[in-house]
Scaffold this motif. Sequence first.
Motif, PDB file in Angstrom:
ATOM      1  N   UNK A  39      21.555 -10.791  10.231  1.00 58.00           N
ATOM      2  CA  UNK A  39      22.202 -10.540  11.514  1.00 58.00           C
ATOM      3  C   UNK A  39      21.249  -9.883  12.506  1.00 58.00           C
ATOM      4  N   UNK A  40      20.438  -8.948  12.032  1.00 65.82           N
ATOM      5  CA  UNK A  40      19.451  -8.326  12.919  1.00 65.82           C
ATOM      6  C   UNK A  40      18.424  -9.349  13.391  1.00 65.82           C
ATOM      7  N   UNK A  41      17.998 -10.248  12.498  1.00 65.50           N
ATOM      8  CA  UNK A  41      17.050 -11.295  12.891  1.00 65.50           C
ATOM      9  C   UNK A  41      17.664 -12.218  13.934  1.00 65.50           C
ATOM     10  N   UNK A  42      18.957 -12.540  13.780  1.00 68.28           N
ATOM     11  CA  UNK A  42      19.643 -13.377  14.762  1.00 68.28           C
ATOM     12  C   UNK A  42      19.709 -12.684  16.125  1.00 68.28           C
ATOM     13  N   UNK A  43      20.035 -11.403  16.109  1.00 71.30           N
ATOM     14  CA  UNK A  43      20.131 -10.655  17.367  1.00 71.30           C
ATOM     15  C   UNK A  43      18.781 -10.628  18.079  1.00 71.30           C
ATOM     16  N   UNK A  44      17.720 -10.323  17.344  1.00 72.72           N
ATOM     17  CA  UNK A  44      16.390 -10.255  17.953  1.00 72.72           C
ATOM     18  C   UNK A  44      15.943 -11.618  18.476  1.00 72.72           C
ATOM     19  N   UNK A  45      16.209 -12.673  17.710  1.00 79.39           N
ATOM     20  CA  UNK A  45      15.811 -14.008  18.164  1.00 79.39           C
ATOM     21  C   UNK A  45      16.622 -14.443  19.382  1.00 79.39           C
ATOM     22  N   UNK A  46      17.903 -14.035  19.445  1.00 83.75           N
ATOM     23  CA  UNK A  46      18.718 -14.351  20.622  1.00 83.75           C
ATOM     24  C   UNK A  46      18.177 -13.641  21.865  1.00 83.75           C
ATOM     25  N   UNK A  47      17.805 -12.366  21.719  1.00 86.38           N
ATOM     26  CA  UNK A  47      17.251 -11.614  22.853  1.00 86.38           C
ATOM     27  C   UNK A  47      15.942 -12.249  23.312  1.00 86.38           C
ATOM     28  N   UNK A  48      15.085 -12.610  22.365  1.00 88.59           N
ATOM     29  CA  UNK A  48      13.813 -13.243  22.691  1.00 88.59           C
ATOM     30  C   UNK A  48      14.039 -14.566  23.414  1.00 88.59           C
ATOM     31  N   UNK A  49      15.005 -15.345  22.913  1.00 81.59           N
ATOM     32  CA  UNK A  49      15.258 -16.656  23.516  1.00 81.59           C
ATOM     33  C   UNK A  49      15.791 -16.541  24.939  1.00 81.59           C
ATOM     34  N   UNK A  50      16.799 -15.688  25.168  1.00 83.25           N
ATOM     35  CA  UNK A  50      17.380 -15.621  26.515  1.00 83.25           C
ATOM     36  C   UNK A  50      16.371 -15.034  27.505  1.00 83.25           C
TER      37      UNK A  50
END
Length: 341
Positions: free
Chosen positions: A71-82
Amino acid sequence: MAYHPNISENDLIDNSTEGRSLGRSSSYDDVLFIMYGVIVPLVVVFGYVGNIMTAVVLRKQTMSPIAYLFLQALVLSDIFFITCAFMALSMPVLLGVWVDLDFGLNVFNTLGYTTINYLLMTSQLCNEYILVLVSIDRYVCVCHPMTHAQLFTKFRVLVSIVGVLCFSTIYNIPRIVAVKIKESPCLDSRRTCYSVYLSEIGESFLYQKMYAVWIYAVINFVIPILVLFLLNILVVRKLMRKQFKRRRLGLRKNSAKDRVTITLVLIMTIFALIQTLGFINQIHYVYMFDDSHDHTRTYLVDVVNVLYVVNSSINFIIYIAVGKTFRANFSQLIPFRCIGN
């Protein structure tokens, strides 16, 4: 999450002053401003707030280390992507309005194209395959629980996440060497403008047809879509059977592990649906830029781009809707407690 560049690499061959108006109209520019200049920035701000608050809440959650890492990896990747999506989609449009059109489209957009496109495509692929890892984890956890603890150790999960990051970083390197930037005439200003052209590598058959079309379609669309749909169907079937058994025993509530699984299945299903639309867009892209067809731009690519940004910005809403503990912890971060327990 997955992203189709606003300017395709086939378009970059004709980036002259005359070529910039190809397939464009004033009404299209108005829609483009609404989508990239208004909607995307608002969604990105919303996504920043939601993802940052999600990262804070996850630190308080009492869940398994494996689920926490994913879940933390998903959150970080979402922030990086947006963040990358905002730079690629919104900044050229906003700078074109705030400064002038040439600076937005033919200075910032072109000078930053190589770096921003590389980071964006890397974050896209990383985000996709973290979700693939999550789907494999949930499948083993639900359908083969006895082997889950042996296969998914904290060390192996960290290695797999780092491996996805390394693969995404290396896989997109050809995008850097496929283009080159040259000075070009401006539309209506005296500043120095630039255009992006394909390099010799970018013009090669290996890049144009194999890497940018077929390999891209398989790596970014076919594999993630098939894995997500197949494993999610198996997971949902297993959860439905478990729910049926609970009802027969007079039990109503799902376990905490099952609630985490349901949350992740919802996230992956929404992503898979949007990714399917992106795959349709990719097929349309290949068709549109075939030599036998006119290079007329449509709204489809822009709608898909916006949906990807929205998808990476609203996952925390699913956490709130499904997770009671998450909802309670999340509400503590809001000054006005409008989210019930």
